[in-house]
Design an enzyme around this catalytic site. Structure first.
Site, short mmCIF file in Angstrom:
data_model
loop_
_atom_site.label_atom_id
_atom_site.label_comp_id
_atom_site.label_asym_id
_atom_site.label_seq_id
_atom_site.Cartn_x
_atom_site.Cartn_y
_atom_site.Cartn_z
N TYR A 119 0.76 -1.36 0.16
CA TYR A 119 0.14 -0.29 -0.04
C TYR A 119 0.76 0.77 0.30
O TYR A 119 2.05 1.35 0.73
CB TYR A 119 -0.77 0.20 0.79
CG TYR A 119 -1.89 1.24 1.37
CD1 TYR A 119 -3.26 1.37 0.67
CD2 TYR A 119 -1.27 2.60 1.91
CE1 TYR A 119 -3.70 3.00 1.26
CE2 TYR A 119 -1.81 3.36 2.48
CZ TYR A 119 -3.39 3.95 1.71
OH TYR A 119 -3.94 4.72 2.04
N GLU B 263 -3.09 7.20 -3.76
CA GLU B 263 -3.48 6.01 -2.68
C GLU B 263 -3.17 5.93 -3.85
O GLU B 263 -4.21 4.88 -4.58
CB GLU B 263 -4.92 6.35 -2.50
CG GLU B 263 -4.75 5.09 -1.36
CD GLU B 263 -5.89 4.80 -0.66
OE1 GLU B 263 -7.07 4.97 -0.98
OE2 GLU B 263 -6.24 4.35 0.70
#
Ligand code: GDP
Ligand code: MN
Length: 423
Positions: free
Chosen positions: A145, A233
């Site tokens: 991530y 993101e």
């Protein structure tokens, strides 16, 4: 970096972060395929793909990708402004062209319900046909991530990253916060090479993947700054079986206030994805955000609007919206604002809270009365608090108008009157 330093991010930052993700005022959200195009322009490796509006286009896209990349498997990904598409059946693997066709057929036009959409879901208008970059047997230990965002409390940019890719980051933050790392970046200096190396190290990489990750993080940070984004993101970031690092997903939010610097981004806005009342309010020059409550608010100034929402909550109500009518609250603006607020069927009362500094209260009061009369019937009670220049004249005007409008002078008095009409 240690678990303690993660705790030091502090609650303020986590709340700020969640707010950035969930409540994006003054931001333009992009589709995954648009975000990936921007990333690619800054040298960030992406999973290649082509957007398609129909099953036939999807098949053509898949053929083209096979010619270019050699892979015959493809993922078909719904393009909507919401995450968690995989969980809702909006991301599917196709092993041949007939599967591409049938999956694209199923996804285009579907109402995709994910943990991030409302219960009604979001209508899918287009899909991204992407090369399959997961080799058979690939495990999720290769998914990471990474996000770049602004840490408002520190006035610095922040790279947040984790070994726990592919999962909901809020869940990771709750259950295993020690697996989330952060790298603060001084905006005047940019991401330093040692910071990029620390990221790759903390993600447990070595060799080619390590080098790839430093490049990935560096280019991602540059993309964030140069595109005037408020959020990038990437979840998941994938380490492929040949140790390349690439973006498999992209959630990108561009700061509206900087759009004048990016004329080419303006066409990326997809109004179909936005709240129609908010779009209409924007066209009327009103700063409006739809919320879940039942008390409509009409306020001048963003700060007072926030305080008004707090007050409504404190008095036991729930604001139905955030609305800043701006400095010139004349009759036509007040009328426009009424119309926008009343489009929300949940509204059971309207609180108008205006501070007359530049604008005179008596003119606003007249504006409210004129707008009320122009609109025929308004079926919800209205409480008006006007404070500042000519507040007393304004109160008289409202009280003598004969309309179902109550005036208040004090903030608390206004909130109490709202409560009284609701109960
Ligand atoms: P999201 O669910 O909206 O976050 O959409 P993502 O783009 O993150 O995709 C969801 C999941 O689909 C990812 O976490 C991957 O596990 C999987 N996925 C994405 N691309 C591929 C691919 O090329 N091949 C395979 N097999 N799975 C993929
Ligand atoms: Mn994702």
């Amino acid at each position: 970096m240690s678990a303690d330093s993660v705790k030091n991010i502090g609650l303020v930052f986590m709340v700020d972060y969640i707010c950035t993700i969930k409540f994006e005022i003054n931001n333009m959200n992009l589709h995954e395929y648009q975000g990936k195009e921007i990333l690619s322009g800054f040298g960030v490796r992406i999973q290649r793909g082509l957007v398609a509006q129909s099953a036939a286009e999807a098949v053509a896209a898949a053929k083209q990708l096979t010619d270019e990349t050699g892979t015959s498997w493809h993922v078909i990904k719904a393009q909507v402004h919401a995450g968690g598409r995989g969980k809702g059946g909006g991301v599917k693997l196709a092993k041949n062209l007939s599967e591409v066709e049938s999956i694209a057929n199923d996804i285009i036009g579907m109402n995709l319900i994910t943990p991030q959409t409302s219960a009604e879901g979001k209508k899918v208008h287009q899909v991204l046909v992407a090369e399959d970059v997961y080799y058979p047997g690939e495990t999720e230990t290769n998914e990471f991530y990474m996000s770049v965002l602004l840490n408002r409390s520190k006035g610095r940019n922040m790279i947040m990253y984790s070994t726990e890719g592919g999962m909901d980051i809020e869940t990771v933050a709750e259950e295993t916060p020690h697996l989330i790392f952060t790298e603060e970046v001084d905006p005047s200096v940019g991401l330093m090479p040692f910071q990029a190396r620390r990221i790759a190290f903390n993600l447990g990489l070595s060799g080619l993947a390590f080098k790839e990750m430093t490049k990935f993080a560096t280019n991602l940070y540059t993309a964030y700054v140069k595109s005037d984004a408020s959020l990038f993101e990437i979840n998941p970031v994938l380490k492929t079986s040949d140790n390349k690092i690439m973006a498999v997903d992209a959630k990108v939010t561009i700061d509206d206030n900087a759009l004048f610097r990016h004329k080419d981004y303006q066409s990326l806005r997809d109004f179909r994805e936005e709240n129609p009342i908010e779009v209409e309010a924007g066209e009327l020059g009103l700063n409006y955000v739809d919320l879940d409550g039942n008390v409509g608010c009409m306020v001048n100034g963003a700060g007072l609007a926030m305080a008004t929402m707090d007050l409504i909550k404190q008095a036991g109500g729930e604001p139905a919206n955030f609305l800043d009518v701006g400095g010139t609250a004349d009759a036509s603006r007040v009328e426009a604002a009424f119309k926008i607020i009343l489009k929300d069927p949940a509204v059971k009362a309207i609180l108008i809270n205006i501070f007359g500094g530049i604008v005179r209260c008596d003119r606003v009061a007249q504006g409210v009365i004129d707008a009320y009369q122009n609109m025929g019937t308004i079926n919800v009670p209205i409480i008006v608090r006007l404070q500042g220049t000519n507040a007393d004249i304004a109160k008289q005007l409202i009280d003598n108008s004969g309309l179902d409008v109550q005036s208040a002078v004090e903030f608390q008095e206004a909130a109490d009157k709202v409560q009284a009409v609701l109960s």
